[in-house]
Design a protein around this motif. Structure first.
Motif, mmCIF file in Angstrom:
data_model
loop_
_atom_site.group_PDB
_atom_site.id
_atom_site.type_symbol
_atom_site.label_atom_id
_atom_site.label_comp_id
_atom_site.label_asym_id
_atom_site.label_seq_id
_atom_site.Cartn_x
_atom_site.Cartn_y
_atom_site.Cartn_z
ATOM 1 N N THR A 1 0.826 -1.202 0.000
ATOM 2 C CA THR A 1 0.000 0.000 0.000
ATOM 3 C C THR A 1 0.863 1.256 0.000
ATOM 4 O O THR A 1 0.619 2.201 -0.771
ATOM 5 N N LEU A 2 1.888 1.278 0.836
ATOM 6 C CA LEU A 2 2.722 2.472 0.971
ATOM 7 C C LEU A 2 3.700 2.635 -0.181
ATOM 8 O O LEU A 2 4.257 3.728 -0.364
ATOM 9 N N SER A 3 3.934 1.569 -0.947
ATOM 10 C CA SER A 3 4.892 1.671 -2.057
ATOM 11 C C SER A 3 4.413 2.636 -3.137
ATOM 12 O O SER A 3 5.213 3.145 -3.924
ATOM 13 N N SER A 4 3.105 2.889 -3.172
ATOM 14 C CA SER A 4 2.542 3.744 -4.223
ATOM 15 C C SER A 4 2.390 5.198 -3.789
ATOM 16 O O SER A 4 1.829 6.000 -4.535
ATOM 17 N N THR A 5 2.864 5.549 -2.587
ATOM 18 C CA THR A 5 2.732 6.928 -2.129
ATOM 19 C C THR A 5 4.055 7.442 -1.585
ATOM 20 O O THR A 5 4.805 6.705 -0.937
ATOM 21 N N THR A 6 4.331 8.695 -1.849
ATOM 22 C CA THR A 6 5.535 9.345 -1.306
ATOM 23 C C THR A 6 5.158 10.434 -0.316
ATOM 24 O O THR A 6 6.008 11.228 0.086
ATOM 25 N N ALA A 7 3.883 10.460 0.074
ATOM 26 C CA ALA A 7 3.419 11.468 1.033
ATOM 27 C C ALA A 7 3.738 11.009 2.450
ATOM 28 O O ALA A 7 3.209 9.992 2.913
ATOM 29 N N LEU A 8 4.578 11.751 3.122
ATOM 30 C CA LEU A 8 5.005 11.351 4.466
ATOM 31 C C LEU A 8 3.843 11.353 5.446
ATOM 32 O O LEU A 8 3.815 10.555 6.393
ATOM 33 N N GLU A 9 2.837 12.219 5.218
ATOM 34 C CA GLU A 9 1.705 12.261 6.136
ATOM 35 C C GLU A 9 0.897 10.959 6.086
ATOM 36 O O GLU A 9 0.346 10.510 7.091
ATOM 37 N N GLU A 10 0.820 10.337 4.896
ATOM 38 C CA GLU A 10 0.118 9.062 4.805
ATOM 39 C C GLU A 10 0.902 7.963 5.521
ATOM 40 O O GLU A 10 0.319 7.070 6.142
ATOM 41 N N TRP A 11 2.224 8.002 5.457
ATOM 42 C CA TRP A 11 3.044 7.047 6.207
ATOM 43 C C TRP A 11 2.830 7.231 7.712
ATOM 44 O O TRP A 11 2.722 6.272 8.462
ATOM 45 N N ASN A 12 2.792 8.468 8.146
ATOM 46 C CA ASN A 12 2.577 8.727 9.572
ATOM 47 C C ASN A 12 1.208 8.247 10.026
ATOM 48 O O ASN A 12 1.031 7.798 11.160
ATOM 49 N N GLU A 13 0.223 8.342 9.135
ATOM 50 C CA GLU A 13 -1.120 7.874 9.478
ATOM 51 C C GLU A 13 -1.116 6.374 9.717
ATOM 52 O O GLU A 13 -1.686 5.875 10.693
ATOM 53 N N ALA B 1 1.440 4.644 10.559
ATOM 54 C CA ALA B 1 2.275 4.372 11.734
ATOM 55 C C ALA B 1 1.462 4.382 13.024
ATOM 56 O O ALA B 1 1.881 3.798 14.032
ATOM 57 N N GLN B 2 0.284 5.030 13.013
ATOM 58 C CA GLN B 2 -0.577 5.045 14.193
ATOM 59 C C GLN B 2 -1.255 3.704 14.436
ATOM 60 O O GLN B 2 -1.775 3.439 15.516
ATOM 61 N N GLY B 3 -1.243 2.848 13.422
ATOM 62 C CA GLY B 3 -1.873 1.536 13.563
ATOM 63 C C GLY B 3 -2.193 0.976 12.198
ATOM 64 O O GLY B 3 -2.542 1.728 11.274
ATOM 65 N N VAL B 4 -2.057 -0.348 12.054
ATOM 66 C CA VAL B 4 -2.269 -0.941 10.731
ATOM 67 C C VAL B 4 -3.723 -0.833 10.289
ATOM 68 O O VAL B 4 -4.022 -0.994 9.109
ATOM 69 N N SER B 5 -4.631 -0.553 11.222
ATOM 70 C CA SER B 5 -6.027 -0.379 10.816
ATOM 71 C C SER B 5 -6.238 0.937 10.070
ATOM 72 O O SER B 5 -7.308 1.174 9.528
ATOM 73 N N SER B 6 -5.205 1.788 10.028
ATOM 74 C CA SER B 6 -5.304 3.069 9.323
ATOM 75 C C SER B 6 -4.782 2.965 7.898
ATOM 76 O O SER B 6 -4.348 3.949 7.316
ATOM 77 N N LEU B 7 -4.816 1.774 7.339
ATOM 78 C CA LEU B 7 -4.330 1.592 5.974
ATOM 79 C C LEU B 7 -5.048 2.529 5.006
ATOM 80 O O LEU B 7 -6.271 2.661 5.054
ATOM 81 N N VAL B 8 -4.256 3.158 4.147
ATOM 82 C CA VAL B 8 -4.870 4.075 3.186
ATOM 83 C C VAL B 8 -5.685 3.318 2.139
ATOM 84 O O VAL B 8 -6.590 3.862 1.540
ATOM 85 N N ASN B 9 -5.355 2.068 1.903
ATOM 86 C CA ASN B 9 -6.097 1.249 0.953
ATOM 87 C C ASN B 9 -7.053 0.347 1.736
ATOM 88 O O ASN B 9 -6.650 -0.666 2.303
ATOM 89 N N VAL B 10 -8.303 0.720 1.786
ATOM 90 C CA VAL B 10 -9.281 -0.009 2.600
ATOM 91 C C VAL B 10 -9.458 -1.438 2.103
ATOM 92 O O VAL B 10 -9.619 -2.363 2.895
ATOM 93 N N ASP B 11 -9.398 -1.648 0.808
ATOM 94 C CA ASP B 11 -9.582 -2.990 0.256
ATOM 95 C C ASP B 11 -8.509 -3.944 0.763
ATOM 96 O O ASP B 11 -8.787 -5.101 1.090
ATOM 97 N N ASP B 12 -7.263 -3.456 0.819
ATOM 98 C CA ASP B 12 -6.174 -4.306 1.320
ATOM 99 C C ASP B 12 -6.379 -4.649 2.791
ATOM 100 O O ASP B 12 -6.128 -5.768 3.229
ATOM 101 N N TYR B 13 -6.821 -3.662 3.552
ATOM 102 C CA TYR B 13 -7.065 -3.911 4.978
ATOM 103 C C TYR B 13 -8.160 -4.965 5.150
ATOM 104 O O TYR B 13 -8.047 -5.877 5.957
ATOM 105 N N GLN B 14 -9.216 -4.847 4.353
ATOM 106 C CA GLN B 14 -10.307 -5.821 4.457
ATOM 107 C C GLN B 14 -9.862 -7.207 4.014
ATOM 108 O O GLN B 14 -10.325 -8.218 4.552
ATOM 109 N N ARG B 15 -8.940 -7.259 3.056
ATOM 110 C CA ARG B 15 -8.421 -8.559 2.613
ATOM 111 C C ARG B 15 -7.683 -9.247 3.761
ATOM 112 O O ARG B 15 -7.856 -10.445 4.000
ATOM 113 N N CYS B 16 -6.862 -8.494 4.489
ATOM 114 C CA CYS B 16 -6.168 -9.055 5.658
ATOM 115 C C CYS B 16 -7.173 -9.502 6.716
ATOM 116 O O CYS B 16 -7.017 -10.567 7.324
ATOM 117 N N SER B 17 -8.173 -8.669 6.933
ATOM 118 C CA SER B 17 -9.167 -8.996 7.949
ATOM 119 C C SER B 17 -9.903 -10.279 7.610
ATOM 120 O O SER B 17 -10.206 -11.093 8.495
#
Length: 858
Positions: free
Chosen positions: A307-319, A321-337
């Motif tokens: 998910t993070l490989s496609s973004t260079t925005a540090l704010e999204e990385w920091n988001e 970092a607060q917890g894996v449930s804050s994945l920017v790609n919701v579909d990927d998070y649901q796949r893990c779930s």
């Protein structure tokens, strides 16, 4: 079926609420109120019977429809084994040692057919690891036939048979729908295919991967397909269920799949996110935090990194970092779930409730197993018939969840029992989602406005993780069963019976109470009450809480000893359901007499039959009468200053009356042990007859007193903590010399913070000892050489000890290896203290595992 399941749960909860409400009224003194309550109770039960019968009819109808749909849905589906295997990703990072070990098992000298099981939680990489082995050149060249089947929960024997035949013969066959007209014809066709498969294996060495198997029955259904042909054939099996792995494995135990180490996790993350083994500088710090939040689970690391490989925005990385449930790609998070949710969906209903209860604890926290089990019991999350041991049943349920790879062991006690556990962050999210969807759990958001803090109607569990100010319940709380305050620092809580009349659990966290609220005594359904406070509350009206099972009141003022002792009310002797009392320092009055004879020798006293553990008991309470009143207690902690022990010099001799006692903890408060503390052990003949565990802390005994302890016939665990023997302020050399044969059953020994200079022991002492742990014994330089002849010793663990002690332990290990051929003994050293005068640091002794930080153990 989910809708029907919800109807069943809602019906059960409604009936339970109504019955318990009427039971409270049945106990009222007013006869008119009692009569009306009994009449309403009869009507409630009659209506419940009608509703249950109606649901049973609906359930039977739905079950028949599901069976028909499942049968029709399985017809006509072909199966492609090559597609299944190729879909498994094979660029695994780490597990190099494990791969070498497993390759030796697969290509070993044994000519017999072996079943090797890989077990671990969902997403930990079992299938990927199996594919790595499946495709290894050494394996490819060793086996004549390699096959792969994925079983899953809803498996088809026909599909798996056809798949394996395709691997063995190279011929692909399709399912004929007419072959599945009835069960008998289907069995006959499967038997024919199984016979063909066995013949195709004849004279050939085969490797079959049985991936993702969920139950013992599935293994029983397929195990006879694989003949024993003395060709060193192997079955490699993956599962999330330890019970299944143990059942199938032969001849050796299953292989547990561990989480990735921090370095391995970082390498996998960088490979997925950046295509190389390191990261750009600006992402390094935040990337380390992201990886740490993944807790070594390869699936989560891969998805987060992708998910993070496609973004260079540090704010999204920091988001993230607060917890894996804050994945920017919701579909990927649901796949893990969804991957992890399979384990939850496979649980029986009573285990689902126990697992969902993890949601009341804050995310990423270690949970006390003792507390968890007592909460499960108080909530009534499982049923027990007869007079079974509640704690043992609850403990077995926890082990079930561990075996099913949903719960991870964090810490163990010296004797190997589980002290704390945890669940993965993603599983915690699953708990919250499922519990909230069933209206079980509500997490109070401290940042929400007051209207948003109203608990939903009929919610059973309320968790307040962080909240300041006065907590005032609303009417919607009237069906709440438990309220948890993890870090509550408010000054007042309203506990009125109108709002919490059915409350079973009240865990108040840390409070600034100076007095107990009057409403506490109204919570007559309460079973679990725990609070930490900065001051001792002298009057707690708990005597009216006749259903209370666990009472815990701990001081949180930061001082090493309590300023006052809490005196429990006399009414506590009427609390027949009481199982656990946990306080820093408590005083009990003698139980009331219940016999007509008032003479001291023949009088009988009231007994708390269910009481299992008491901690913090004052030495002044160690009387014959009180010990008769708590005669079934299994764990006892006695703590006080030396003045209390001095006033009752023979108080501990009364321990002889505790025939069920297995664990005893004796502690002197810091700063008080100098006066008269040399006499704080019972006479040898007065120790409890079944004592298995003894802990001494700040008792400052003389080492000669150890001869008393050495004679305890059933002692298995001995923990000697700070100044238990000797005195840290004493500059004279102290010696523990073990000369007599003793400690006949001792298996685990802890020495911590002792002023011990020399320890000597003959070679026949400690005949059963398995584990020695030494912590912060800075003056001790050597371990007795007699341990070099021990055939039972398995581990010497050293924390913050001098290097000469570490070298001494390693010499024992080397002697065992060279003289006895015993490679069982391990030596582990943590944070070893080097001699300051040495300018050159000596290399770590060979065979000693040196660490500077704790490690996860599985």
């Amino acid at each position: 079926m989910k809708d029907l399941q919800k109807k069943v749960k809602d019906l059960a909860n409604d009936v339970e609420d109504e019955v318990e409400s009427q039971v409270l009224l049945v106990r009222e003194k007013d006869e008119h109120i009692r009569t009306e309550a009994n009449e309403r109770l009869l009507k409630i039960l009659q209506q419940a019977i009608e509703n249950i019968d109606s649901l049973k009819q609906e359930l039977n109808k739905q079950t028949k429809n599901n069976k028909l749909q499942a049968r029709n849905g399985s017809v006509g589906h072909s199966y492609s084994p090559q597609l299944d295997v190729s879909a498994i990703e094979n660029n695994m990072v780490g597990y190099n040692f494990e791969q070498e070990l497993m390759l030796r098992k697969l290509t070993g000298d044994s000519s017999e057919m072996e079943v090797i099981s890989i077990v671990g939680m969902g997403g930990i990489g079992k299938s990927t690891f199996a594919k790595r082995l499946f495709s290894d050149p050494a394996v490819v060249s060793f086996f004549d036939v390699r096959g792969w089947i994925t079983v899953s929960k809803d498996y088809s024997l026909r599909n798996m048979l056809l798949s394996l035949l395709q691997y063995a013969t190279g011929v692909k066959e399709e399912i004929n729908p007419q072959d599945q007209e009835n069960d008998e014809e289907e069995k006959n066709k499967n038997a024919e295919l199984a016979d063909r498969l066995q013949k195709s294996f004849k004279g050939r060495r085969y490797l079959i991967v049985v991936d993702d198997i969920w139950c013992r029955k599935a293994w029983d259904d397929i195990r006879l397909w694989f003949p024993e042909n003395n060709k060193a054939s192997r079955i490699l099996l993956t599962t999330r269920i330890l019970e299944v792995a143990r059942y199938a494995s032969s001849p050796k135990d299953p292989f547990p799949m561990r989480p990735l180490e921090p370095k391995e996790s970082w390498n996998l993350f960088c490979q997925k996110a950046f295509g190389k083994v390191d990261s750009p500088t600006k992402f390094k710090d935040v990337g380390k935090i992201v990886v740490e939040n993944c807790n070594g689970l390869p699936l989560i690391i891969s998805v987060v990194a992708g998910t993070l490989s496609s973004t260079t925005a540090l704010e999204e990385w920091n988001e993230v970092a607060q917890g894996v449930s804050s994945l920017v790609n919701v579909d990927d998070y649901q796949r893990c779930s969804r991957v992890l949710a399979l384990s939850y969906n496979h649980l029986p209903s009573h285990l689902k409730s126990c697992f969902l209860y993890f949601g009341v604890f804050a995310k990423a926290t270690e949970i006390s197993v003792k507390k968890l089990i007592r909460l499960w019991i108080a909530e009534g999350l499982f049923e027990i018939r007869g007079h079974g041991d509640l704690e043992k049943v609850a403990g077995s349920l926890l082990h079930d969840l561990i075996d099913k790879s949903l719960v991870v062991v964090s810490k163990r006690s010296l004797d190997g029992k589980i002290k704390t556990c945890r669940i993965h962050d993603l599983l915690h999210d699953l708990c919250l989602r499922e519990a909230e969807s069933e209206n079980l759990l509500y997490i109070l958001d401290p940042s929400a406005s007051e209207p948003e803090r109203i608990v939903p109607q009929d919610c059973r569990w309320v968790s307040v993780c962080s909240y300041q100010g006065c907590f005032s319940p609303f009417l919607a709380y009237n069906k709440t069963r438990s309220v948890h305050f993890s870090e509550y620092m408010g000054s007042y809580v309203l506990l009125g019976q109108d709002h919490f009349k059915l409350l079973r659990v009240l865990d108040l966290g840390r409070l600034k109470w100076t007095y107990a609220p009057r409403e506490l005594s109204d919570l007559v359904s309460l079973r679990y009450f725990a609070v930490r406070s900065s001051v001792v509350i002298q009057y707690l009206p708990i005597y009216r809480l006749l259903n209370l099972q666990t009472f815990s009141f701990l001081l949180d003022d930061g001082s090493p000893s309590p300023t006052k002792t809490m005196q429990l009310p006399n009414g506590i002797w009427k609390m027949s359901q009481l199982r656990h009392v946990n306080c820093r320092s408590i005083y009990l009055n003698s139980p009331p007499k219940i016999s007509a004879d008032d003479s001291a020798d023949d009088a009988k006293y009231r007994v708390l039959e269910n009481l299992q553990s008491v901690t913090g008991l004052s030495p002044l309470c160690c009387t014959k009468e009180i010990f008769h009143g708590i005669k079934n207690v299994r764990k006892l902690g006695i703590s006080g200053d030396s003045d209390e022990f001095y006033r009752e010099p023979k108080c501990l001799d009364n321990l002889i009356y505790l025939h069920e006692l297995e664990a005893l903890h004796i502690e002197f408060y810091h700063g008080y042990f100098r006066y008269g503390s040399r006499r704080c052990l019972p006479q040898p003949s007065s120790f409890p007859p079944n004592l298995k565990k003894l802990t001494l802390h700040q008792t400052c005994l003389s080492w000669e007193s150890m001869t008393i302890i050495s004679r305890l016939p059933k002692l298995e665990v001995l923990q000697l903590k700070t100044d238990a023997f000797g005195d840290s302020t004493d500059l004279d050399k102290t010696v523990w010399e073990v000369t007599e044969i003793g400690f006949p059953e001792l298996k685990f020994l802890l020495l911590e913070g002792l002023s011990l200079d020399h320890w000597t022991a003959a070679d026949d002492i400690f005949p059963c000892l398995e584990r020695i742990i030494i912590r912060k014994c800075l003056r001790l330089k050597r371990i007795p050489r007699g341990f070099a002849d021990s055939m039972t010793l398995q581990l010497i663990e050293l924390h913050q000890c001098c290097s000469s002690l570490v070298n001494s332990a390693d010499r024992i290990r080397q002697e065992q290896l060279e003289c006895l051929g015993n490679d069982m003994l391990k030596v582990e050293a943590f944070d070893t203290i080097r001699v300051k005068e040495r300018k050159i640091r000596a290399p770590a002794t060979r065979g000693v595992r040196e660490r500077t930080r704790p490690q996860w153990r599985i």
